[in-house]
Design a protein around this motif. Structure first.
Motif, mmCIF file in Angstrom:
data_model
loop_
_atom_site.group_PDB
_atom_site.id
_atom_site.type_symbol
_atom_site.label_atom_id
_atom_site.label_comp_id
_atom_site.label_asym_id
_atom_site.label_seq_id
_atom_site.Cartn_x
_atom_site.Cartn_y
_atom_site.Cartn_z
ATOM 1 N N ASN A 9 52.074 46.586 43.072
ATOM 2 C CA ASN A 9 51.505 45.366 43.661
ATOM 3 C C ASN A 9 52.599 44.468 44.230
ATOM 4 O O ASN A 9 52.435 43.870 45.305
ATOM 5 N N ALA A 10 53.719 44.379 43.512
ATOM 6 C CA ALA A 10 54.838 43.563 43.987
ATOM 7 C C ALA A 10 55.414 44.133 45.282
ATOM 8 O O ALA A 10 55.754 43.389 46.215
ATOM 9 N N LEU A 11 55.522 45.463 45.359
ATOM 10 C CA LEU A 11 56.045 46.109 46.558
ATOM 11 C C LEU A 11 55.110 45.915 47.750
ATOM 12 O O LEU A 11 55.553 45.684 48.880
ATOM 13 N N MET A 12 53.805 46.003 47.505
ATOM 14 C CA MET A 12 52.840 45.809 48.578
ATOM 15 C C MET A 12 52.882 44.367 49.095
ATOM 16 O O MET A 12 52.822 44.117 50.305
ATOM 17 N N ALA A 13 52.985 43.412 48.179
ATOM 18 C CA ALA A 13 53.072 42.001 48.584
ATOM 19 C C ALA A 13 54.340 41.752 49.400
ATOM 20 O O ALA A 13 54.315 41.025 50.407
ATOM 21 N N MET A 14 55.444 42.353 48.971
ATOM 22 C CA MET A 14 56.695 42.176 49.692
ATOM 23 C C MET A 14 56.621 42.844 51.067
ATOM 24 O O MET A 14 57.125 42.294 52.061
ATOM 25 N N ALA A 15 55.990 44.010 51.137
ATOM 26 C CA ALA A 15 55.852 44.708 52.418
ATOM 27 C C ALA A 15 55.087 43.847 53.415
ATOM 28 O O ALA A 15 55.493 43.718 54.582
ATOM 29 N N GLU A 16 54.008 43.243 52.965
ATOM 30 C CA GLU A 16 53.211 42.381 53.842
ATOM 31 C C GLU A 16 54.044 41.204 54.341
ATOM 32 O O GLU A 16 54.059 40.888 55.536
ATOM 33 N N GLU A 17 54.768 40.567 53.422
ATOM 34 C CA GLU A 17 55.589 39.409 53.777
ATOM 35 C C GLU A 17 56.699 39.781 54.756
ATOM 36 O O GLU A 17 56.930 39.091 55.754
ATOM 37 N N LYS A 18 57.384 40.901 54.480
ATOM 38 C CA LYS A 18 58.535 41.269 55.297
ATOM 39 C C LYS A 18 58.132 41.806 56.663
ATOM 40 O O LYS A 18 58.889 41.666 57.634
ATOM 41 N N LEU A 19 56.965 42.435 56.755
ATOM 42 C CA LEU A 19 56.486 42.889 58.060
ATOM 43 C C LEU A 19 56.272 41.700 58.990
ATOM 44 O O LEU A 19 56.650 41.741 60.165
ATOM 45 N N VAL A 20 55.680 40.646 58.444
ATOM 46 C CA VAL A 20 55.473 39.430 59.235
ATOM 47 C C VAL A 20 56.818 38.830 59.634
ATOM 48 O O VAL A 20 57.031 38.425 60.783
ATOM 49 N N GLU A 21 57.750 38.808 58.684
ATOM 50 C CA GLU A 21 59.073 38.244 58.941
ATOM 51 C C GLU A 21 59.837 39.041 59.995
ATOM 52 O O GLU A 21 60.451 38.462 60.900
ATOM 53 N N LEU A 22 59.812 40.374 59.869
ATOM 54 C CA LEU A 22 60.555 41.228 60.800
ATOM 55 C C LEU A 22 60.126 41.022 62.238
ATOM 56 O O LEU A 22 60.930 41.118 63.167
ATOM 57 N N CYS A 23 58.839 40.755 62.415
ATOM 58 C CA CYS A 23 58.311 40.683 63.775
ATOM 59 C C CYS A 23 58.148 39.252 64.267
ATOM 60 O O CYS A 23 57.529 39.020 65.305
ATOM 61 N N GLY A 24 58.706 38.300 63.524
ATOM 62 C CA GLY A 24 58.642 36.912 63.951
ATOM 63 C C GLY A 24 59.411 36.704 65.245
ATOM 64 O O GLY A 24 60.344 37.438 65.579
ATOM 65 N N HIS A 25 59.022 35.683 65.977
ATOM 66 C CA HIS A 25 59.670 35.394 67.262
ATOM 67 C C HIS A 25 61.155 35.117 67.042
ATOM 68 O O HIS A 25 61.534 34.304 66.212
ATOM 69 N N GLY A 26 61.995 35.835 67.769
ATOM 70 C CA GLY A 26 63.432 35.641 67.656
ATOM 71 C C GLY A 26 64.072 36.392 66.505
ATOM 72 O O GLY A 26 65.278 36.304 66.300
ATOM 73 N N ASP A 27 63.281 37.143 65.731
ATOM 74 C CA ASP A 27 63.862 37.887 64.629
ATOM 75 C C ASP A 27 64.460 39.197 65.129
ATOM 76 O O ASP A 27 64.514 39.457 66.328
ATOM 77 N N LEU A 28 64.894 40.024 64.189
ATOM 78 C CA LEU A 28 65.716 41.195 64.494
ATOM 79 C C LEU A 28 65.081 42.119 65.537
ATOM 80 O O LEU A 28 65.717 42.488 66.528
ATOM 81 N N LEU A 29 63.828 42.521 65.330
ATOM 82 C CA LEU A 29 63.191 43.475 66.236
ATOM 83 C C LEU A 29 62.972 42.861 67.617
ATOM 84 O O LEU A 29 63.137 43.529 68.641
ATOM 85 N N ASP A 30 62.621 41.600 67.627
ATOM 86 C CA ASP A 30 62.421 40.898 68.890
ATOM 87 C C ASP A 30 63.746 40.733 69.632
ATOM 88 O O ASP A 30 63.840 40.953 70.844
ATOM 89 N N GLU A 31 64.787 40.390 68.892
ATOM 90 C CA GLU A 31 66.101 40.159 69.502
ATOM 91 C C GLU A 31 66.674 41.412 70.148
ATOM 92 O O GLU A 31 67.257 41.359 71.237
ATOM 93 N N TYR A 32 66.497 42.563 69.472
ATOM 94 C CA TYR A 32 67.109 43.804 69.963
ATOM 95 C C TYR A 32 66.123 44.698 70.722
ATOM 96 O O TYR A 32 66.474 45.814 71.103
ATOM 97 N N GLY A 33 64.910 44.246 70.928
ATOM 98 C CA GLY A 33 63.944 45.033 71.693
ATOM 99 C C GLY A 33 63.544 46.321 70.999
ATOM 100 O O GLY A 33 63.540 47.400 71.602
ATOM 101 N N VAL A 34 63.180 46.218 69.716
ATOM 102 C CA VAL A 34 62.891 47.399 68.896
ATOM 103 C C VAL A 34 61.389 47.567 68.697
ATOM 104 O O VAL A 34 60.678 46.604 68.358
#
Length: 260
Positions: free
Chosen positions: A97-122
Motif C-alpha cells: 500500500n505504501a509503494l502504491m501511494a508513493m507511485a501515485e504521488e511520484k507519477l504526478v510529480e515526474l510529469c509536473g510542468h517544468g519537471d524532469l520529463l518535461d524539461e528533457y522531452g521524455v
C-alpha cells in the motif's frame, strides 16, 4: 545562518558543475542507446540505516531521478527501470500500500510542468500488468502517459507491475490473435512487446545493484547477445554517478575494442 546558506549553495553549485563536466566528457565517446536498472537493495539499505522500509523506497526514488537525469545528460535514448514486480504483491499489505501511494504521488510529480520529463522531452511508458494496480494509480498512470506522449527526445520505461514472462506471454497471445497465416516470427513478437511503445531501442546495458547477480525476470527477451550485464554492490538508494561512470567507461572500452 547567513554564512551557512551561501556556503551550502556554493558547495551544491560546485558539485553540479563538476557532475555536468564529467557527463559532458563521457558523452564525447560512444553512448548506449538503452540502459536498464534493476533497482535492488531499498529494504536492506533501510535496515542498514535504521529507517522504515517505506523511507528506503522513497530514497530509492531519489536515486532513480538522479540516474535518469544523468542518462538524459549523456543523451541515452531510452532508460528502463524495474520499479515493481508482479511478485512483489506477495509482500506485506502495509508495504504494498505504501509503494502504491508513493507511485501515485511520484507519477504526478515526474510529469509536473517544468519537471524532469518535461524539461528533457521524455516520453513515459508505464509497462506491465496495469490492471493489477489500484484504480487511483491507474488514473495517475494514464494522466502521466498522456501528458508526455508528445515527447520524442527520449523514452522512460517504468516497469510496474512487471515480469518478463508476463510480457512475453502477452506478446505471443497478441501475435496469435492478430496472425492471419499462423506464422509468427521473432520480429512479430518483438513488435508486440510492451517496450515497443515509443520505439525503445535494443538493450545495451542492464545494471543491477545491491550485489545480487540475477535478472529476476526482467527484460529477458530484450537481453540480446550484445547486452552488457553490470552488477554493482551498492544499494540502489546510494547508487550515483561515481558508481555509473565505470559502467559507461567499460561500455565505451568494449565498443572501441570491437571497432578495431
Amino acid at each position: 545562518m547567513f554564512l551557512q546558506r551561501p556556503w551550502a549553495w556554493l558547495q551544491n553549485e560546485i558539485t553540479t558543475r563538476a557532475r555536468n563536466f564529467i557527463l559532458k566528457v563521457l558523452a564525447a565517446g560512444p553512448i548506449p542507446r538503452h540502459v536498464a536498472f534493476v533497482m535492488d537493495g531499498n529494504r536492506r539499505y533501510a535496515r542498514m540505516h535504521h529507517k522504515a522500509v517505506q523511507q528506503g523506497h522513497s530514497d530509492g526514488f531519489v536515486a532513480l531521478r538522479r540516474m535518469l537525469e544523468a542518462c538524459l545528460r549523456l543523451n541515452v535514448r531510452c532508460v528502463s527501470a524495474y520499479a515493481f514486480s508482479i511478485e512483489n504483491f506477495k509482500r506485506s499489505e502495509e508495504e504494498v500500500n505504501a509503494l502504491m501511494a508513493m507511485a501515485e504521488e511520484k507519477l504526478v510529480e515526474l510529469c509536473g510542468h517544468g519537471d524532469l520529463l518535461d524539461e528533457y522531452g521524455v516520453r513515459l511508458n508505464v509497462i506491465g500488468k496495469q490492471e493489477l494496480l489500484p484504480a487511483s494509480v491507474q488514473a495517475a498512470v494514464a494522466k502521466a502517459e498522456g501528458m508526455t506522449a508528445h515527447n520524442t527526445r527520449a523514452i522512460f520505461n517504468l516497469c510496474m507491475p512487471y515480469t518478463s514472462r508476463d510480457e512475453i506471454t502477452t506478446a505471443v497471445q497478441k501475435c496469435v490473435r492478430e496472425s492471419k497465416d499462423c506464422c509468427i516470427s521473432e520480429k512479430d513478437i518483438d513488435a508486440a512487446l510492451m517496450t515497443s511503445l515509443g520505439g525503445s531501442p535494443p538493450l545495451d546495458i542492464l545494471v543491477r545493484t545491491s550485489g545480487v547477480k540475477r535478472l529476476s525476470d526482467f527484460l529477458l527477451w530484450q537481453c540480446c547477445e550484445d547486452t552488457q550485464l553490470q552488477f554493482s554492490s551498492t544499494y540502489w538508494p546510494d547508487f550515483g554517478l561515481f558508481d555509473f561512470i565505470p559502467i559507461i567507461l567499460d561500455y565505451q572500452r568494449k565498443v572501441w575494442s570491437k571497432s578495431r
